[in-house]
Design a protein around this motif. Structure first.
Motif, PDB file in Angstrom:
ATOM      1  N   ASP A  35     -57.335 -27.828 -67.262  1.00  0.00           N
ATOM      2  CA  ASP A  35     -57.981 -29.017 -66.697  1.00  0.00           C
ATOM      3  C   ASP A  35     -57.044 -29.725 -65.719  1.00  0.00           C
ATOM      4  N   LYS A  42     -56.881 -27.894 -62.499  1.00  0.00           N
ATOM      5  CA  LYS A  42     -58.087 -28.057 -61.676  1.00  0.00           C
ATOM      6  C   LYS A  42     -58.118 -29.453 -61.032  1.00  0.00           C
ATOM      7  N   ARG A  86     -66.089 -26.148 -61.168  1.00  0.00           N
ATOM      8  CA  ARG A  86     -65.502 -25.172 -62.083  1.00  0.00           C
ATOM      9  C   ARG A  86     -66.376 -23.916 -62.144  1.00  0.00           C
ATOM     10  N   GLU A 114     -62.099 -21.651 -57.274  1.00  0.00           N
ATOM     11  CA  GLU A 114     -62.751 -22.790 -56.624  1.00  0.00           C
ATOM     12  C   GLU A 114     -62.225 -23.039 -55.215  1.00  0.00           C
ATOM     13  N   ASP A 151     -71.011 -21.655 -60.333  1.00  0.00           N
ATOM     14  CA  ASP A 151     -70.110 -22.743 -60.730  1.00  0.00           C
ATOM     15  C   ASP A 151     -70.883 -23.728 -61.605  1.00  0.00           C
TER      16      ASP A 151
END
Lengths: 507, 119, 447
Positions: free
Chosen positions: A418, A421, A489, C104, C297
Motif C-alpha cells: 500500500d 502504491k 490498483r 499501474e 484495475d
C-alpha cells in the motif's frame, strides 16, 4: 459553484483530481485501431514463381494488423506516456541500479561501423569491433583485478549460469564431480538458487546474523566435502558490505570449493574495492545496472563474467585473443577445457559499446566518484528517513542502498505494498518491496549517483509525509492508491486465475 | 477430520482420505490462482511433494500427509482455483487417496490439537 | 563530471547531515585489506567529443554491411529498419523504464508486450507466446528443457540442419549433451530423424529454413514425433520467411522458437537480439520467461500486468522453470513496431521481395559453371559448392570490399566436407547491381 465572468467553472472538482488525464487517454489495442490491409512501409508488389518453395507457402492470408506511419507514431507515443521512466522520475528500485542512461551511448551504438556489422564477417573486417570489446574487457578486468573474462553472457542471470558452469567444469576436470551442494544466503537474489538448481546442485541456505551479514562461522558450519561453491552477493542485498568476505573466501577455498560473487551491487564499490582482491572466482557484472545501458522496459541486459586463474581455462567460447597487430576471435572449443557455448555469436555487442562509452566518459576518477556518490546518496536518504522509518539491522552506515522493514507501519493497517502504491501518487516509482526475503515487508531504496540533492530532498520530504500520514490513520490514501496514475490498483489475481495472454477477436 | 502441522487436512471415509488445506492455510496464502494436481493412480509415501498451490506471489508445495494411491482429483479446481479460498474444507478439496497404512493417521492432529497448533 | 549532479559544496552539506566529515567513513565497514591500494592503470574522465572521436575511430575500422555488396546470413540478416522504429524506441518512456513490476505506471510497456505476444503467436500459428527471450539460440535451449518438463522424457534429437552455434548452445545447456542425439550436418539432408524417435524422446528440434537455407517438411516431422508421443520444436532464424511460408503451428509444431532480429533490429555484431517462443495453450505453465496478461484495475478498466510469475526465479527460486530474469524488452518493442508498420500485407510483400532477390542471386551464381547450387528449395539463403576452399575466396573478396557470404568452415572448421561450401543470403537490401558485382568478382577468383 464559483463562476468567472464568462460563466465557466474554475474551481477544481475534488473528484477530478486525476492529473492531466486529457493528455493521458487510454490507447486502444493495435488490433482495434489497425487494419488487416494497412501498412506503413512502401514495398513493391513483386511476382514470384513458387518452384523453390517446396510447396510450403501459406495457405491463408496472414492476419496481422498494420498501421500507417503517422498512426504508428501516435499509437506508440500514446502508449509510451503511460510509462514512468528514469528520465522523468527518481526510480529508487533497490538492487536494480536505475541510473541515468547517457544519450552519447545511444549515439555511439548506432554508428554505422558498429550497428551494421555482421557477427560472421571475416575477422579482418571487424577489427574495430573486436578492439572495442577488448578495451571494455580490459577495463572490467582491471576494475575487478581478475585475470580473465567471458563477454558472451546475455544478462546477469546468464552470467551466473556461465560462472556456475565454469565452477562445475572445474570440479569435473579435477575429479570432484560428486560435489553437489551450493551454499546460498537467504538474502540472495532469486536467480542464485535457480541457477544452482538448474545445474543440478542442491541449495543449502545460510542464515544471516543479526547485523544482516553472513558470518564466516555460519559458512564453516554449513561446509562439508560435498560443497561445490558459495554464491554470495557483495555488497549484499541488505545494502551491506560483507565484513567477513575474505575469511569466507579462504574458508571456501580451504575446503576445495569456489566462490561465486553476484556482482549486481558492484556500483557501490567500483574503483574502491577490486573483487579479485577478495578471493572471488567468478562474478558477473550487470552492464545494464552498473554501466548504464538502458533497461528498455525489461532488457536487453548484458552480464560479462570475470574469472579467477583457476576458472579461466573453463570460460565459454567465444573469446578474444590479442596477438601482434591483429585481434582474433576463438570461436571453437576444440581441445580446450572450455565449458562450451552459451549463445550464438559473441554476446551483447551493442551493450558493450554503450558501457565503454559510459566508462570512457567517467574515467577511473569518475568511476570512483560514482561509487562514492551512490553511497553518499543512500546514506543521506537513510538519515533523512530513519526518524519515521524502521531499520531492521540497527543504525549502521549502509552502502549504495538502504533497507527498511515494515515495523514502522505496525498497527496502521497499511502494508508495504500500500505504501509503495501511495508513492506512485506522489510521482515516484516505488522502491523494491518484499525483497530481500529475510526482512519483514522489506523496502529497499537505491537512489544511485544520478539523483541530485534537490531530488533526494524532495523524495525524502514526500516519504516522511507519507509515513506520518500512515501513522495518523489516513489509511485510505494508501489502500486506495494509486489514484492519480493511469490505472488504479490492478487485479493481479484475476490475471493469474484466468490468463488472457493474447488478443482474440470478439465473435 | 485430522490435520498435519503443515496445514493439510485429511477427512476419512472408510479407507479413502480426502485431502486439502485448512481454513487457516488458505487465509495465510491469500488469493489462490492455481493448483497443480497430482495424477490419479500414482502412489505416494507420507511426506512426498504431491501438489503445488500457487497464489499470485507464492508457490507452496503440498506434502502427502499419509501414504497411498491417488483415487480422485478435484478437477473443478482447474476451472475455479478460488474454491480453495472460499471453501477449503469442502468444495475446495484437492485429492482423494486410498490409504496404504491407516496407522499413519494416529500421528496426525485432531481439530483441538490443530487449533492450538495455529494458536 | 557531467553525469554527476552534486557540487563539492552539496556533498559537504550531505556529509554534515549524515554527521561525518569524509565520505570514506561510509566505507569503514569494508576491511582495510579489501580496499584497493595504489593507482589503477586507467585513464581519467573525458569530454563527450573525445569519447565520440575514440569510438568513432574504432567504428571506422569495421566494414559496414550498409557500405558494400553484402551476402552474409547464417542466423543474422541485413534488413532495412524503418526510421520511425528507431526514433520511437529511443523515447525516454520506452528506453529508460524498468521491467513493468508496477503495472499501474507501466501500462505502455505492458500493452506493447501484450500486442507483441499476440503478433508472435499469430505469426507462428500458435496459441500463446512469451514476452521474448535473450535470442534464438538460448530460446532453442529453453524449448528443449521445456519439452523435457512436459513429456517427462529425456532424449532430445537435433536435426543436422540446425545452426551449428544453436546446436552448441543446446549441448551446453543440456549438461554437455546428455541424452542429446545430434545428427550430421549436411546440406543434402537433415539426417534420418524419424528412425531416431522412440518412446524416450522428448522432442525433435528442426530448423526451417534450415542452416543451409533449405525448407523442411514440418508436417511430416510433426506426425513422426507425435506418433511416438514426442514434441516437435521448430526453429526459425529468419523470421521474415513467415511472410511467405506456412506457420509452423498450422503444421503441427508444439513449440516454435525463433530469432527475431530481422524485424526492427540492426545486425549489431551479434547482439542484442531477441528470442521468440510460442506454444500451445495447454503448455502455458511450462513456458519459461515473462508473460503479460490482460486483467482489470479496481475501477474495472481493461489493464495489463505481468502474470503467472510463480513459474519464475524470483518466486520459485530453485524450483523455477528457468533461471532467466530479463527478456529483451526494447528489442521486442522494435520488433513489434516494425511488424505493426508492415502489417500482414507488408510482411508478405517483404518476404516475396527477399525470395525474389535470392532467386536472382541463385540464377546469377549458377551461370558460372564452377559454382554449384546445392538447394532444391530455399527462402532467401542458399549453399553453393565452389571448386576451392570458400574461406580464402571470401577473404579475397572482402579485400575488394565485397562481403560474399559465410564459408561453412567458419562454424565447422573440423568438417572437411564443407570446406568448399559457401552460404549466401539475399534480402530486400540486395540490389541487382550487388549481385552482378559479386558474380563478376567470383568469376575472377575462380578463373
Amino acid at each position: 459553484m464559483s463562476m468567472n465572468s464568462t460563466g465557466r467553472p474554475t474551481s477544481a472538482n475534488q473528484q477530478n483530481k486525476v492529473n492531466a488525464a486529457a493528455l493521458l487517454p487510454d490507447e486502444p489495442l493495435l488490433f482495434e485501431v489497425g487494419r488487416l490491409d494497412s501498412s506503413g512501409v512502401d514495398l513493391p508488389e513483386v511476382q514470384i514463381d513458387n518452384s523453390f518453395l517446396g510447396g510450403f507457402e501459406r495457405q491463408e492470408k496472414l492476419q496481422l494488423h498494420g498501421l500507417s506511419e503517422p498512426e504508428t507514431m501516435r499509437h506508440y507515443v500514446r502508449l509510451s506516456r503511460l510509462n514512468i521512466s528514469i528520465d522523468a522520475s527518481i526510480y529508487p528500485l533497490g538492487s536494480c541500479t536505475m541510473k541515468h542512461n547517457p544519450r552519447l551511448n545511444e549515439q555511439m551504438a548506432r554508428l554505422n561501423g558498429f550497428a551494421n556489422i555482421h557477427p560472421l564477417q571475416p575477422i579482418n573486417t571487424v577489427q574495430g569491433a573486436l578492439e572495442m570489446i577488448e578495451q571494455l574487457a580490459d577495463w572490467l578486468m582491471k576494475l575487478t583485478n581478475t585475470p580473465a573474462i567471458s563477454m558472451s553472457p546475455k544478462a546477469g542471470a546468464h552470467g551466473e549460469l556461465c560462472g556456475m558452469m565454469a565452477i562445475k567444469a572445474a570440479h569435473d576436470a579435477n575429479g570432484q564431480s560428486e560435489r553437489n551442494i551450493v551454499l546460498v544466503p537467504e538474502s540472495a537474489h532469486g536467480t542464485n538458487p535457480a541457477t544452482a538448481a538448474f545445474l543440478g546442485y542442491q541449495v543449502r541456505s545460510i542464515k544471516a546474523n543479526e547485523n544482516g551479514t553472513v558470518d564466516v562461522s555460519a559458512v564453516i558450519e554449513a561446509m562439508d566435502e560435498n560443497v561445490a561453491a558459495i554464491m554470495l552477493t557483495n555488497p549484499n542485498t541488505c545494502g551491506l558490505f560483507e565484513p567477513d568476505i575474505i575469511k569466507i573466501a579462504d574458508a571456501i577455498h580451504d575446503a576445495g570449493a569456489y566462490f561465486y560473487c553476484d556482482g549486481a551491487n558492484f556500483n557501490a564499490i567500483m574503483g574502491i574495492v577490486c573483487p579479485g582482491d577478495l578471493g572471488i572466482d567468478a562474478m558477473h557484472i550487470n552492464l545494464h545496472k552498473t554501466f548504464s545501458t538502458p533497461h528498455g522496459g525489461g532488457g536487453p541486459g548484458a552480464g560479462p563474467v570475470v574469472l579467477s586463474e583457476a576458472l579461466a581455462p573453463f570460460a565459454p567460447v567465444p573469446f578474444i585473443k590479442k596477438g601482434g597487430d591483429n585481434i582474433t576471435l576463438v570461436e571453437h572449443v576444440e581441445d580446450s577445457q572450455s565449458l562450451g557455448r552459451l549463445t550464438a555469436f559473441h554476446g551483447q555487442t551493442g551493450m558493450f559499446i554503450r558501457s565503454l562509452s559510459f566508462i570512457l566518459s567517467h574515467g577511473i576518477d569518475g568511476i570512483e566518484q560514482v561509487a562514492k556518490d551512490a553511497v553518499l546518496n543512500a546514506n543521506y536518504v537513510k538519515v533523512k528517513l530513519e526518524g519515521e522509518f524502521s531499520l531492521p539491522f540497527g543504525n549502521q552506515h549502509t552502502m549504495h542502498e538502504v533497507l527498511f522493514d515494515d515495523s514502522f507501519l505496525a498497527g496502521t493497517g497499511v502494508t508495504t505494498l500500500d505504501f509503495a502504491k501511495a508513492m506512485i501518487d506522489e510521482g515516484f516509482h516505488p522502491m523494491t518491496m518484499y525483497f530481500p526475503l529475510v526482512v519483514q515487508g522489506a523496502m529497499l531504496i537505491e537512489p544511485t549517483e544520478s539523483e541530485s540533492k534537490y531530488s533526494l530532498d524532495n523524495f525524502c520530504q514526500k516519504m516522511l509525509e507519507l509515513a506520518k500520514d500512515a501513522k495518523v490513520g489516513n489509511v485510505e490514501r494508501f489502500t486506495n492508491a494509486p489514484m492519480r496514475a493511469p490505472r488504479n490498483r490492478i487485479d493481479e489475481t484475476l490475471a493469474a486465475r484466468k490468463p488472457i495472454l493474447k488478443w482474440v477477436k470478439e465473435e | 477430520m485430522k490435520y498435519t502441522s503443515e496445514h493439510e487436512y485429511v477427512k476419512i471415509e472408510g479407507d479413502i482420505g480426502t485431502i486439502g488445506i485448512s481454513e487457516h492455510a488458505q487465509n495465510q496464502l491469500g488469493d489462490i490462482v492455481f493448483v497443480e494436481l497430482p495424477e490419479v493412480g500414482k502412489s505416494f509415501s507420507k511426506g512426498d511433494e504431491i501438489a503445488v498451490i500457487e497464489s499470485v506471489k507464492a508457490a507452496s508445495e503440498l506434502y502427502a500427509p499419509i501414504s497411498g494411491i491417488i483415487t480422485q482429483i478435484n478437477e473443478q479446481l482447474d476451472i475455479d482455483p478460488a474454491l480453495v479460498n472460499s471453501s477449503p474444507e469442502d468444495k475446495g478439496w484437492i485429492f482423494k487417496i486410498k490409504l496404504s497404512n491407516a496407522s499413519e493417521l494416529d500421528e496426525l492432529m485432531d481439530e483441538e490439537a490443530y487449533a492450538s497448533h495455529i494458536g | 563530471m557531467r553525469y554527476l549532479p552534486h557540487s563539492d559544496n552539496e556533498r559537504q552539506q550531505m556529509l554534515n547531515s549524515i554527521g561525518i566529515d569524509c565520505v570514506d567513513e561510509l566505507f569503514a565497514s569494508i576491511p582495510k585489506s579489501a580496499i584497493k591500494q595504489g593507482q589503477f592503470d586507467l585513464p581519467n574522465h573525458k569530454g563527450e567529443f573525445l569519447v565520440a572521436q575514440h569510438l568513432g575511430d574504432l567504428a571506422k575500422k569495421n566494414l559496414s554491411a550498409n557500405d558494400v555488396p553484402f551476402f552474409i546470413g547464417a542466423g543474422a540478416y541485413h534488413h532495412h529498419v524503418p526510421a520511425s522504429v528507431d526514433h520511437l524506441i529511443q523515447r525516454s518512456e520506452w528506453l529508460t523504464a524498468y521491467t513493468p513490476y508496477q503495472p499501474e505506471i507501466s501500462q505502455g510497456t505492458l500493452q506493447a508486450l501484450f500486442e507483441f505476444q499476440t503478433q508472435v503467436a499469430t505469426l507462428m500459428g500458435m496459441d500463446i507466446a512469451n514476452a521474448s527471450m535473450y535470442d534464438g539460440s538460448t530460446a532453442t535451449a529453453e524449448a528443449a528443457l521445456m519439452a523435457k518438463r512436459i513429456t517427462r522424457r529425456k532424449k532430445i534429437i537435433l536435426s543436422g540442419g540446425l545452426h551449428p552455434q544453436y546446436r552448441d548452445v543446446v549441448h551446453t545447456y543440456l549438461d554437455n549433451g546428455k541424452d542429446l542425439i545430434t545428427l550430421d550436418s549436411t546440406p543434402d539432408g537433415q539426417g534420418d530423424i524419424s528412425s531416431q524417435i522412440d518412446e524416450q524422446t522428448a522432442a525433435i528440434i528442426v530448423q526451417t529454413p534450415d542452416y543451409f537455407g533449405s525448407l523442411r517438411d514440418v508436417k511430416q516431422l510433426a506426425d513422426a514425433a507425435h506418433e511416438k508421443g514426442a514434441l516437435l520444436i521448430v526453429v526459425i532464424t529468419e523470421i521474415i520467411s513467415l511472410g511467405l511460408l506456412e506457420a509452423p503451428g498450422n503444421l503441427g509444431a508444439d513449440i516454435v522458437v525463433a530469432e527475431g532480429q530481422s524485424l526492427g533490429n540492426s545486425l549489431n555484431f551479434g547482439g542484442p537480439y531477441l528470442g521468440l517462443l510460442a506454444t500451445r495453450a495447454k503448455f502455458t505453465r511450462q513456458l519459461p520467461g515473462r508473460l503479460c496478461g490482460q486483467t482489470i484495475d479496481s475501477a474495472g478498466r481493461r489493464s495489463y500486468t505481468l502474470t503467472l510469475s510463480t513459474r519464475e526465479q524470483h518466486i520459485r527460486r530453485e524450483k523455477a522453470t528457468s533461471n532467466i530474469c530479463t527478456n529483451a524488452g526494447l528489442c521486442a518493442l522494435a520488433f513489434s513496431i516494425h511488424l505493426t508498420l508492415l502489417g500482414g500485407t507488408g510482411l508478405t510483400k517483404l518476404a516475396k521481395l527477399n525470395h525474389k532477390m535470392a532467386r536472382e542471386l541463385a540464377n546469377e551464381l549458377q551461370k558460372n559453371p564452377n559454382i554449384k547450387l546445392l538447394n532444391n528449395s530455399f527462402f532467401n539463403e542458399m549453399v553453393v559448392r565452389l571448386p576451392k576452399a570458400a574461406e580464402q575466396i571470401v577473404n579475397n573478396l572482402a579485400n575488394k570490399n565485397i562481403l560474399a557470404g559465410m564459408p561453412l568452415s567458419r562454424l565447422e572448421p573440423d568438417n572437411r566436407q564443407v570446406e568448399n561450401l559457401l552460404i549466401l543470403a539475399a534480402t530486400e537490401l540486395t540490389s541487382s547491381k550487388d549481385i552482378k558485382t559479386l558474380c563478376q568478382a567470383l568469376r575472377e577468383e575462380l578463373l
